[in-house]
Design a protein around this motif. Structure first.
Motif, mmCIF file in Angstrom:
data_model
loop_
_atom_site.group_PDB
_atom_site.id
_atom_site.type_symbol
_atom_site.label_atom_id
_atom_site.label_comp_id
_atom_site.label_asym_id
_atom_site.label_seq_id
_atom_site.Cartn_x
_atom_site.Cartn_y
_atom_site.Cartn_z
ATOM 1 N N ARG A 1 0.818 -1.213 0.000
ATOM 2 C CA ARG A 1 0.000 0.000 0.000
ATOM 3 C C ARG A 1 0.851 1.263 0.000
ATOM 4 O O ARG A 1 0.438 2.280 -0.556
ATOM 5 N N ILE A 2 2.028 1.217 0.606
ATOM 6 C CA ILE A 2 2.911 2.384 0.636
ATOM 7 C C ILE A 2 3.230 2.843 -0.784
ATOM 8 O O ILE A 2 3.335 4.033 -1.053
ATOM 9 N N MET A 3 3.338 1.917 -1.709
ATOM 10 C CA MET A 3 3.637 2.273 -3.095
ATOM 11 C C MET A 3 2.489 3.026 -3.762
ATOM 12 O O MET A 3 2.685 3.673 -4.772
ATOM 13 N N CYS A 4 1.292 2.967 -3.184
ATOM 14 C CA CYS A 4 0.117 3.648 -3.747
ATOM 15 C C CYS A 4 -0.226 4.931 -2.994
ATOM 16 O O CYS A 4 -1.226 5.571 -3.294
ATOM 17 N N GLU A 5 0.585 5.290 -2.008
ATOM 18 C CA GLU A 5 0.323 6.499 -1.229
ATOM 19 C C GLU A 5 1.054 7.692 -1.834
ATOM 20 O O GLU A 5 2.140 7.551 -2.396
ATOM 21 N N ARG A 6 0.459 8.866 -1.684
ATOM 22 C CA ARG A 6 1.109 10.107 -2.118
ATOM 23 C C ARG A 6 2.094 10.486 -1.014
ATOM 24 O O ARG A 6 1.685 10.920 0.062
ATOM 25 N N LEU A 7 3.381 10.272 -1.274
ATOM 26 C CA LEU A 7 4.418 10.512 -0.268
ATOM 27 C C LEU A 7 5.518 11.403 -0.830
ATOM 28 O O LEU A 7 5.842 11.329 -2.016
ATOM 29 N N THR A 8 6.074 12.200 0.042
ATOM 30 C CA THR A 8 7.275 12.970 -0.281
ATOM 31 C C THR A 8 8.405 12.367 0.537
ATOM 32 O O THR A 8 8.283 12.186 1.751
ATOM 33 N N TRP A 9 9.497 12.051 -0.143
ATOM 34 C CA TRP A 9 10.653 11.425 0.497
ATOM 35 C C TRP A 9 11.800 12.421 0.528
ATOM 36 O O TRP A 9 12.115 13.033 -0.483
ATOM 37 N N ASN A 10 12.409 12.564 1.704
ATOM 38 C CA ASN A 10 13.528 13.490 1.897
ATOM 39 C C ASN A 10 14.761 12.712 2.339
ATOM 40 O O ASN A 10 14.644 11.705 3.038
ATOM 41 N N PRO A 11 15.956 13.191 1.970
ATOM 42 C CA PRO A 11 17.175 12.475 2.352
ATOM 43 C C PRO A 11 17.327 12.420 3.872
ATOM 44 O O PRO A 11 16.995 13.380 4.570
ATOM 45 N N ILE A 12 17.808 11.298 4.353
ATOM 46 C CA ILE A 12 18.146 11.165 5.769
ATOM 47 C C ILE A 12 19.557 11.712 5.933
ATOM 48 O O ILE A 12 20.491 11.231 5.276
ATOM 49 N N GLN A 13 19.688 12.722 6.760
ATOM 50 C CA GLN A 13 20.988 13.375 6.941
ATOM 51 C C GLN A 13 22.021 12.367 7.442
ATOM 52 O O GLN A 13 21.783 11.615 8.378
ATOM 53 N N GLY A 14 23.161 12.348 6.777
ATOM 54 C CA GLY A 14 24.254 11.458 7.150
ATOM 55 C C GLY A 14 24.105 10.036 6.641
ATOM 56 O O GLY A 14 24.940 9.191 6.922
ATOM 57 N N GLU A 15 23.042 9.749 5.924
ATOM 58 C CA GLU A 15 22.794 8.405 5.385
ATOM 59 C C GLU A 15 22.673 8.503 3.864
ATOM 60 O O GLU A 15 21.607 8.804 3.330
ATOM 61 N N GLU A 16 23.752 8.257 3.175
ATOM 62 C CA GLU A 16 23.728 8.336 1.715
ATOM 63 C C GLU A 16 22.764 7.306 1.142
ATOM 64 O O GLU A 16 22.757 6.150 1.556
ATOM 65 N N ARG A 17 21.912 7.749 0.215
ATOM 66 C CA ARG A 17 20.952 6.916 -0.502
ATOM 67 C C ARG A 17 19.727 6.508 0.305
ATOM 68 O O ARG A 17 18.949 5.673 -0.134
ATOM 69 N N LYS A 18 19.521 7.023 1.517
ATOM 70 C CA LYS A 18 18.343 6.674 2.312
ATOM 71 C C LYS A 18 17.448 7.897 2.452
ATOM 72 O O LYS A 18 17.923 9.016 2.615
ATOM 73 N N TYR A 19 16.111 7.643 2.406
ATOM 74 C CA TYR A 19 15.113 8.707 2.433
ATOM 75 C C TYR A 19 13.979 8.339 3.381
ATOM 76 O O TYR A 19 13.601 7.176 3.472
ATOM 77 N N TYR A 20 13.450 9.344 4.072
ATOM 78 C CA TYR A 20 12.290 9.145 4.935
ATOM 79 C C TYR A 20 11.098 9.886 4.337
ATOM 80 O O TYR A 20 11.257 10.819 3.560
ATOM 81 N N SER A 21 9.905 9.489 4.728
ATOM 82 C CA SER A 21 8.705 10.090 4.146
ATOM 83 C C SER A 21 8.095 11.137 5.064
ATOM 84 O O SER A 21 8.410 11.206 6.247
ATOM 85 N N ASN A 22 7.173 11.894 4.496
ATOM 86 C CA ASN A 22 6.452 12.914 5.248
ATOM 87 C C ASN A 22 5.362 12.301 6.127
ATOM 88 O O ASN A 22 4.797 12.985 6.966
#
Length: 80
Positions: free
Chosen positions: A10-31
């Motif tokens: 279901r997460i793949m069908c949600e309207r999400l904005t992903w932002n970079p996780i500081q200090g973690e290259e290539r990882k993102y957290y959602s709003n």
């Protein structure tokens, strides 16, 4: 366990904005979710799937970025 797997889908069908996780290259957290609960990681594409979703100790690999997602990529230095 089945409920968690369904939530990953279901997460793949949600309207999400992903932002970079500081200090973690290539990882993102959602709003919508805490970064300890759910995050995505960009992999070494094309050798690996483009993204891996992590949700409550479960993972799912995906090849394409869902259309409802907005990924705020970190600023890159311009090529000279």
């Amino acid at each position: 366990m089945l409920g968690v797997f369904k939530k990953i889908n279901r997460i793949m069908c949600e309207r999400l904005t992903w932002n970079p996780i500081q200090g973690e290259e290539r990882k993102y957290y959602s709003n919508k979710y805490s970064q300890n609960e759910c995050w995505i990681q960009m992999n070494d594409f094309p050798e690996e799937p483009l993204w891996t979703i992590f949700y409550k100790e479960q993972t799912k690999d995906i090849e394409d970025t869902p259309i409802l997602w907005k990924i705020n990529y970190p600023n890159k230095k311009p090529l000279i």
